[in-house]
Write a protein that holds these residues in place. Structure first.
Motif, PDB file in Angstrom:
ATOM      1  N   PHE A 392      53.266  26.110  60.695  1.00  0.00           N
ATOM      2  CA  PHE A 392      53.000  27.042  61.802  1.00  0.00           C
ATOM      3  C   PHE A 392      54.309  27.682  62.270  1.00  0.00           C
ATOM      4  O   PHE A 392      54.823  27.353  63.347  1.00  0.00           O
ATOM      5  N   PRO A 393      54.873  28.609  61.496  1.00  0.00           N
ATOM      6  CA  PRO A 393      56.187  29.158  61.828  1.00  0.00           C
ATOM      7  C   PRO A 393      56.214  30.071  63.048  1.00  0.00           C
ATOM      8  O   PRO A 393      57.296  30.382  63.543  1.00  0.00           O
ATOM      9  N   ASP A 394      55.041  30.486  63.541  1.00  0.00           N
ATOM     10  CA  ASP A 394      55.025  31.373  64.709  1.00  0.00           C
ATOM     11  C   ASP A 394      54.931  30.617  66.032  1.00  0.00           C
ATOM     12  O   ASP A 394      54.998  31.225  67.104  1.00  0.00           O
ATOM     13  N   ALA A 405      60.013  30.813  62.850  1.00  0.00           N
ATOM     14  CA  ALA A 405      60.360  32.019  62.093  1.00  0.00           C
ATOM     15  C   ALA A 405      61.617  32.697  62.621  1.00  0.00           C
ATOM     16  O   ALA A 405      62.270  33.457  61.893  1.00  0.00           O
ATOM     17  N   GLU A 406      61.975  32.434  63.874  1.00  0.00           N
ATOM     18  CA  GLU A 406      63.155  33.066  64.476  1.00  0.00           C
ATOM     19  C   GLU A 406      64.358  32.129  64.514  1.00  0.00           C
ATOM     20  O   GLU A 406      65.418  32.504  65.020  1.00  0.00           O
ATOM     21  N   CYS A 407      64.197  30.947  63.934  1.00  0.00           N
ATOM     22  CA  CYS A 407      65.258  29.943  64.030  1.00  0.00           C
ATOM     23  C   CYS A 407      66.235  30.029  62.857  1.00  0.00           C
ATOM     24  O   CYS A 407      65.856  30.323  61.725  1.00  0.00           O
ATOM     25  N   THR A 408      67.486  29.708  63.170  1.00  0.00           N
ATOM     26  CA  THR A 408      68.490  29.548  62.132  1.00  0.00           C
ATOM     27  C   THR A 408      68.300  28.195  61.450  1.00  0.00           C
ATOM     28  O   THR A 408      67.552  27.337  61.934  1.00  0.00           O
ATOM     29  N   GLY A 409      69.016  27.993  60.366  1.00  0.00           N
ATOM     30  CA  GLY A 409      68.963  26.696  59.705  1.00  0.00           C
ATOM     31  C   GLY A 409      69.424  25.577  60.611  1.00  0.00           C
ATOM     32  O   GLY A 409      68.843  24.476  60.607  1.00  0.00           O
ATOM     33  N   GLU A 410      70.447  25.816  61.393  1.00  0.00           N
ATOM     34  CA  GLU A 410      70.938  24.791  62.321  1.00  0.00           C
ATOM     35  C   GLU A 410      69.874  24.438  63.352  1.00  0.00           C
ATOM     36  O   GLU A 410      69.683  23.257  63.697  1.00  0.00           O
ATOM     37  N   GLU A 411      69.152  25.428  63.849  1.00  0.00           N
ATOM     38  CA  GLU A 411      68.112  25.167  64.841  1.00  0.00           C
ATOM     39  C   GLU A 411      66.939  24.400  64.233  1.00  0.00           C
ATOM     40  O   GLU A 411      66.356  23.520  64.894  1.00  0.00           O
ATOM     41  N   ILE A 412      66.570  24.716  62.994  1.00  0.00           N
ATOM     42  CA  ILE A 412      65.499  23.965  62.324  1.00  0.00           C
ATOM     43  C   ILE A 412      65.913  22.512  62.134  1.00  0.00           C
ATOM     44  O   ILE A 412      65.132  21.581  62.374  1.00  0.00           O
TER      45      ILE A 412
END
Length: 526
Positions: A392-394, A405-412
């Motif tokens: 559920f990327p949204d 969907a709006e996150c950087t790799g660090e945030e994920i």
């Protein structure tokens, strides 16, 4: 008596596993000259959705992970039994995989994790009688009567809170709005996996990622026969002979910015990968989010030719619903073993012995898996790589208050570490890690609700020289989103177009096995 194939050409559009398998069946089973086989690929590398690339310094990327199955990959194993291993002289790729899987069996001890960071007991499927009756009705109802019904048209809200749904949905990437027909096919085809879905013991692992373990050996095998690989070349359209029937007469291509035409002579064949699960995918980085792209060349080609002739399917059912087919994966490259050490202690599984770990209460419905290391042929010993995804990327994260969907790799990675309650080690893990997110707009397009005619037949009625071999052709009873579907389609296409009187490995019908039915029945009441 050997057939005379002199002068005949076979053109495969797309360089994924389906085309590679088709070429292998041509040279192995048909005695077709390799130099008269042409694989046309838009990218600079073969493999399609079976990808795996990168290095220890810049990070690795796997857009998706493929889980093989010993009982249901009938034609895949037949194919790989003929492909020599790159690392073990005298062994086939099939033997190599079985030896590896036997030495590293799967038995997950941590399939579901709750919001408190605790591993849940998943020995019970969690069904009530309404769920059981709906499942029985689903399995017994003919596909023709189901139409474009969605899974959430078939089951009530309780079903989507069961342990079964969390495990089944994340193992196969089903969404509630996906096709009920596809879920039905999966339940029948993988009925033998139902009693062990909580451990995923039925998963057959490859020694490395699927590009290194399957695509590279296939590529080398075909090179030995002189197969022609035309890379960075895009097929944009096909012309057909006027009148009834389906005969391709001309192929339009673009290479290095130049438009060209290839005439298709009598006896030549065109075999197309129509549509693509991973087309238009976009990568982010530790400091940037991936973009959401639209349709690419494989979808546009299918749309153009489907508009010209009846019987070539309806791509709109699959490629016009990005909001329902997209999700986001991420590959994490670690420069030390800190995360792996913590994760192995948490899950009670050494890397490569577990399976998907799903955070059932996460807003993104996030899952991760730690493969056996090294996962890449060129992976340095100190480097560790794992993969994960969110269905559920949204949705806004539980800890990082942004849509995935709006996150950087660090945030994920930050969101993941909070779900695992690894906060104490968070800074050190992030400092030594490179998380590369990947947005895939069409990754589950093959599961979208469809009419029975929306997918063209492998060899459409009336076709003299055209076949389809993607996840978007129709093979009755088989399940899309598998390697087997592509390989089976390729074998069917080659044999039928060339009139080869050899059997395609049949689909095993485990739902007719009394012991399998009994085990499934008992499991549903756990």
């Amino acid at each position: 008596m050997t057939a005379d194939y002199r002068g005949r050409q076979v053109y495969f559009v797309g360089g994924g596993i389906a085309s590679l398998a088709g070429a292998a069946f041509l040279v192995r089973d048909c005695g077709f000259p390799g130099e008269q086989i042409h694989i046309i690929e838009e990218m600079k590398i073969l493999g399609g959705s079976n990808d795996g690339a990168g290095n220890g310094n810049e990070g690795y990327v796997i857009r998706g992970g493929r889980m093989l199955n010993d009982e249901t990959y009938e034609n895949t194993w037949n194919l790989l039994s003929s492909i020599p291993s790159l690392e073990h002289p005298g062994l086939s790729v099939r033997e190599e995989i079985i030896a590896f899987d036997t030495a590293h069996p799967t038995h997950s001890n941590a399939r579901l994790v709750n919001k408190d960071g605790q591993v849940e007991d998943v020995t019970s499927m969690g069904f009530d009688m309404v769920d059981r009756m709906a499942m029985l009705k689903l399995i017994m109802t003919p596909e023709a009567k189901m139409g474009k019904a969605r899974i959430n048209d078939w089951f009530g809200p309780h079903f989507f809170e069961t342990n079964f749904w969390y495990m089944w949905a994340t193992t196969f990437a089903f969404q509630p709005w996906h096709s009920a027909v596809e879920l039905k096919r999966y339940m029948i085809r993988f009925m033998h996996e139902f009693p062990r879905i909580h451990t995923l013991e039925g998963v057959t692992r490859t020694p490395y990622n699927q590009y290194d373990s399957i695509i590279l050996p296939l590529h080398k095998y075909l090179e030995g026969f002189g197969v022609d690989f035309d890379m960075k070349c895009t097929v944009t359209d096909l012309d057909f002979k006027e009148g009834e029937g389906i005969t391709v007469t001309r192929m339009h291509i673009v290479k290095a910015g130049a438009e060209m035409v290839v005439d298709i002579a009598d006896g030549d064949l065109v075999i197309i990968t129509n549509g693509s699960m991973t087309e238009s995918s976009s990568l982010g980085s530790m400091t940037s989010a991936p973009e959401l792209n639209g349709k690419g060349s494989s979808w546009k080609l299918w749309e153009r030719i489907a508009a010209k002739k009846p019987g070539l399917g309806n791509p709109s059912s699959f490629d016009d619903h990005i909001e329902g087919s997209k999700w986001e994966s991420f590959t994490v490259t670690c420069q030390d073993s800190r995360f792996f050490d913590l994760m192995e202690a948490f899950s009670r599984n050494k890397a490569g012995s577990g399976a998907l770990v799903t955070f059932k209460d996460s807003s993104w419905l996030m899952s991760i898996v730690l493969a056996h290391q090294p996962h890449f042929r060129n992976q340095p010993e100190h480097v560790k790589v794992f993969w994960g995804y969110g269905l559920f990327p949204d949705r806004v994260g539980d800890y990082v208050k942004k849509p995935m969907a709006e996150c950087t790799g660090e945030e994920i990675l930050t969101e993941l570490l909070h779900h695992l309650k690894f906060e104490k080690d968070m800074d050190a893990i992030i400092a030594s890690a490179n998380c590369i997110p990947c947005m895939m707009p069409f990754i589950t397009a093959q599961f979208m609700p469809r009419e029975i005619t929306d997918r063209p037949e492998v060899v459409p009625a009336g076709s003299t020289n055209l076949a389809f071999i993607s996840q978007f052709c129709e093979i009755p009873d088989d399940v899309v989103f598998t390697e087997e579907y592509s390989v089976r389609a390729a074998r069917m296409a080659v044999y039928k177009l060339l009139g080869i009187n050899k059997p395609v490995e049949p689909i095993h019908h485990y739902h007719y096995d009394v012991r399998t039915l009994l085990q499934g029945f008992v499991t549903s009441f756990r």
